[in-house]
Design an enzyme around this catalytic site. Structure first.
Site, mmCIF file in Angstrom:
data_model
loop_
_atom_site.group_PDB
_atom_site.id
_atom_site.type_symbol
_atom_site.label_atom_id
_atom_site.label_comp_id
_atom_site.label_asym_id
_atom_site.label_seq_id
_atom_site.Cartn_x
_atom_site.Cartn_y
_atom_site.Cartn_z
ATOM 1 N N ARG A 150 -10.540 18.308 -98.841
ATOM 2 C CA ARG A 150 -11.364 17.116 -98.615
ATOM 3 C C ARG A 150 -12.642 17.527 -97.883
ATOM 4 O O ARG A 150 -12.733 18.625 -97.359
ATOM 5 C CB ARG A 150 -10.621 16.096 -97.740
ATOM 6 C CG ARG A 150 -9.430 15.439 -98.410
ATOM 7 C CD ARG A 150 -8.852 14.311 -97.538
ATOM 8 N NE ARG A 150 -8.118 14.831 -96.414
ATOM 9 C CZ ARG A 150 -8.507 14.732 -95.138
ATOM 10 N NH1 ARG A 150 -9.639 14.141 -94.840
ATOM 11 N NH2 ARG A 150 -7.776 15.239 -94.165
ATOM 12 N N VAL B 147 -4.212 26.175 -90.383
ATOM 13 C CA VAL B 147 -4.921 27.336 -89.817
ATOM 14 C C VAL B 147 -4.747 27.436 -88.307
ATOM 15 O O VAL B 147 -5.018 28.477 -87.715
ATOM 16 C CB VAL B 147 -6.440 27.341 -90.160
ATOM 17 C CG1 VAL B 147 -6.664 27.404 -91.651
ATOM 18 C CG2 VAL B 147 -7.160 26.172 -89.525
ATOM 19 N N SER C 111 -20.959 24.263 -85.966
ATOM 20 C CA SER C 111 -21.493 22.916 -85.703
ATOM 21 C C SER C 111 -22.779 23.072 -84.913
ATOM 22 O O SER C 111 -22.956 24.073 -84.205
ATOM 23 C CB SER C 111 -20.494 22.101 -84.873
ATOM 24 O OG SER C 111 -21.119 20.940 -84.333
ATOM 25 N N TYR D 253 -14.522 21.528 -78.129
ATOM 26 C CA TYR D 253 -15.138 21.761 -79.447
ATOM 27 C C TYR D 253 -16.397 22.611 -79.301
ATOM 28 O O TYR D 253 -16.598 23.583 -80.039
ATOM 29 C CB TYR D 253 -15.461 20.400 -80.063
ATOM 30 C CG TYR D 253 -16.009 20.408 -81.466
ATOM 31 C CD1 TYR D 253 -15.191 20.692 -82.560
ATOM 32 C CD2 TYR D 253 -17.337 20.069 -81.724
ATOM 33 C CE1 TYR D 253 -15.689 20.658 -83.851
ATOM 34 C CE2 TYR D 253 -17.845 20.023 -83.012
ATOM 35 C CZ TYR D 253 -17.016 20.323 -84.076
ATOM 36 O OH TYR D 253 -17.509 20.276 -85.360
HETATM 37 N N1 NAP Z 1 -18.427 16.323 -90.879
HETATM 38 C C1 NAP Z 1 -19.274 16.626 -89.921
HETATM 39 O O1 NAP Z 1 -20.125 15.810 -89.536
HETATM 40 C C2 NAP Z 1 -19.247 17.984 -89.260
HETATM 41 C C3 NAP Z 1 -20.277 18.301 -88.361
HETATM 42 C C4 NAP Z 1 -20.273 19.551 -87.761
HETATM 43 C C5 NAP Z 1 -19.293 20.463 -88.062
HETATM 44 N N2 NAP Z 1 -18.299 20.133 -88.929
HETATM 45 C C6 NAP Z 1 -17.270 21.126 -89.192
HETATM 46 O O2 NAP Z 1 -17.120 21.267 -90.585
HETATM 47 C C7 NAP Z 1 -15.757 21.538 -90.912
HETATM 48 C C8 NAP Z 1 -15.245 20.518 -91.913
HETATM 49 O O3 NAP Z 1 -15.489 19.235 -91.425
HETATM 50 P P1 NAP Z 1 -14.965 17.938 -92.174
HETATM 51 O O4 NAP Z 1 -15.722 16.785 -91.636
HETATM 52 O O5 NAP Z 1 -14.924 18.166 -93.632
HETATM 53 O O6 NAP Z 1 -13.491 17.895 -91.540
HETATM 54 P P2 NAP Z 1 -12.201 17.060 -91.989
HETATM 55 O O7 NAP Z 1 -12.575 15.823 -92.683
HETATM 56 O O8 NAP Z 1 -11.347 16.938 -90.789
HETATM 57 O O9 NAP Z 1 -11.571 18.158 -92.952
HETATM 58 C C9 NAP Z 1 -10.653 17.855 -93.796
HETATM 59 C C10 NAP Z 1 -10.140 19.090 -94.529
HETATM 60 O O10 NAP Z 1 -9.600 20.087 -93.644
HETATM 61 C C11 NAP Z 1 -8.170 20.167 -93.840
HETATM 62 N N3 NAP Z 1 -7.574 20.471 -92.552
HETATM 63 C C12 NAP Z 1 -7.630 19.754 -91.413
HETATM 64 N N4 NAP Z 1 -6.946 20.379 -90.433
HETATM 65 C C13 NAP Z 1 -6.439 21.514 -90.983
HETATM 66 C C14 NAP Z 1 -5.655 22.567 -90.477
HETATM 67 N N5 NAP Z 1 -5.223 22.583 -89.216
HETATM 68 N N6 NAP Z 1 -5.319 23.586 -91.317
HETATM 69 C C15 NAP Z 1 -5.734 23.592 -92.607
HETATM 70 N N7 NAP Z 1 -6.488 22.604 -93.131
HETATM 71 C C16 NAP Z 1 -6.838 21.580 -92.321
HETATM 72 C C17 NAP Z 1 -7.826 18.808 -94.441
HETATM 73 O O11 NAP Z 1 -6.627 18.783 -95.168
HETATM 74 P P3 NAP Z 1 -5.246 18.272 -94.491
HETATM 75 O O12 NAP Z 1 -5.590 17.108 -93.609
HETATM 76 O O13 NAP Z 1 -4.378 17.938 -95.640
HETATM 77 O O14 NAP Z 1 -4.778 19.455 -93.712
HETATM 78 C C18 NAP Z 1 -9.009 18.634 -95.383
HETATM 79 O O15 NAP Z 1 -8.928 19.472 -96.497
HETATM 80 C C19 NAP Z 1 -15.003 21.543 -89.571
HETATM 81 O O16 NAP Z 1 -14.899 22.844 -89.082
HETATM 82 C C20 NAP Z 1 -15.904 20.723 -88.666
HETATM 83 O O17 NAP Z 1 -15.736 21.032 -87.298
HETATM 84 C C21 NAP Z 1 -18.256 18.920 -89.534
#
Ligand code: NAP
Length: 258
Positions: free
Chosen positions: A17, A65, A144, A156
């Site tokens: 996702r 992870v 981030s 974080y």
């Molecule tokens: N979105 C933003 O605004 C933003 C901004 C800055 C940085 N980031 C960084 O970008 C990355 C992705 O962000 P996102 O918004 O896409 O996050 P998210 O919505 O929480 O990510 C979801 C994805 O990660 C998987 N996941 C969550 N916890 C996991 C774990 N412990 N082990 C393996 N898979 C895991 C989920 O699948 P399951 O739930 O099925 O495990 C899903 O595939 C992260 O590192 C986040 O800190 C995001």
């Protein structure tokens, strides 16, 4: 532009996702065989089907992870299913503890490092020998803007800053081996099921409008597509002079000048 990565093998953690899924899709569109991992079989299966629709091979592996005992098995499953990893995208991460220094427990602080740093660190160590041996590899760590400058919570911010530091150090070590290591620092990107989507849905309209007005110069949250394409570019032959960088993708949100 031909990115020149058709036929390579990638692992995107948290690829079922959100930003990870978008990265996986961008790589699959370039002809890369993509493995993804996550904790939920159903979303893995759905995304694997979308990836395969691009004519590439793909597998989904159940792995957390943050759980050290899952990491070696994840690596083995990818190597067994698709082949040795040429492109590693350490994407899974997030906030675990929102308390400040006066209230956060050491266990919660450490758990944030488990999720954002240690699993990805070990995956780098497992993937590097093959990359070095063939003289080609790409590692992209999703950090981030709060790993580069003040923001978010202390756990974080600390874990993402450490991820950026590890990226820089690994890049210096591996440059002569053709293995390029970079991090990406996203700003606030909204996607289905993500925390910013929940924020916009659950908070009063004035709170959301104030956040956008005070933090997002483009007047809106980011979309995941540019992040996915940035990952594919960094993974490509075209990015051959980029290593050790932390690339911001935030629509001007962050305040740092470097
Ligand atoms: N979105 C933003 O605004 C933003 C901004 C800055 C940085 N980031 C960084 O970008 C990355 C992705 O962000 P996102 O918004 O896409 O996050 P998210 O919505 O929480 O990510 C979801 C994805 O990660 C998987 N996941 C969550 N916890 C996991 C774990 N412990 N082990 C393996 N898979 C895991 C989920 O699948 P399951 O739930 O099925 O495990 C899903 O595939 C992260 O590192 C986040 O800190 C995001």
């Amino acid at each position: 532009m031909d990115l020149g990565i058709k036929g390579k093998v990638a692992l995107v953690t948290g690829g079922s996702r959100g930003l990870g899924k978008q990265a996986a899709l961008s790589l699959a569109r370039e002809g890369v065989d993509v493995a993804i991992c996550g904790r939920t079989q159903e979303t893995l299966d759905k995304t694997v089907a979308e990836l395969k629709a691009n004519g590439v091979n793909s597998i989904g592996v159940i792995a957390d992870v943050a759980n050290q005992s899952d990491i070696k098995a994840l690596h083995e499953a990818v190597v067994g299913g698709l082949g040795p990893i040429d492109i590693l995208v350490n994407n899974a991460g997030g906030s675990q503890a929102r308390e400040d220094i006066t209230a956060v427990s050491l266990d919660a602080y450490k758990a944030t490092f488990d999720l954002n740093l240690y699993g990805g660190f070990e995956l780098m160590q497992l993937a590097i020998p093959h990359m070095r041996e063939q003289g080609w590899g790409r590692i992209i760590n999703i950090a981030s803007i709060y790993g580069r400058e003040w923001g978010g919570n202390i756990s974080y911010m600390s874990a993402k800053a450490a991820l950026i530091a590890a990226t820089k150090h690994a890049a210096q070590t591996l440059g002569k081996d053709g293995v390029l290591v970079n991090s990406i620092a996203p700003g606030s990107i909204s996607h289905e099921g993500g925390s910013w989507e929940r924020f916009q849905r659950d908070q009063p309209r004035e709170v959301v409008e104030d956040f956008i007005k005070n933090n997002l110069p483009m007047g809106k949250f980011g979309d995941p597509e540019p992040l996915g394409d940035l990952v594919a570019f960094l993974a490509s032959e075209r990015a051959s002079l980029i290593s050790g960088s932390c690339i911001v993708i935030d629509g001007g949100q962050s305040h740092s000048m470097i």
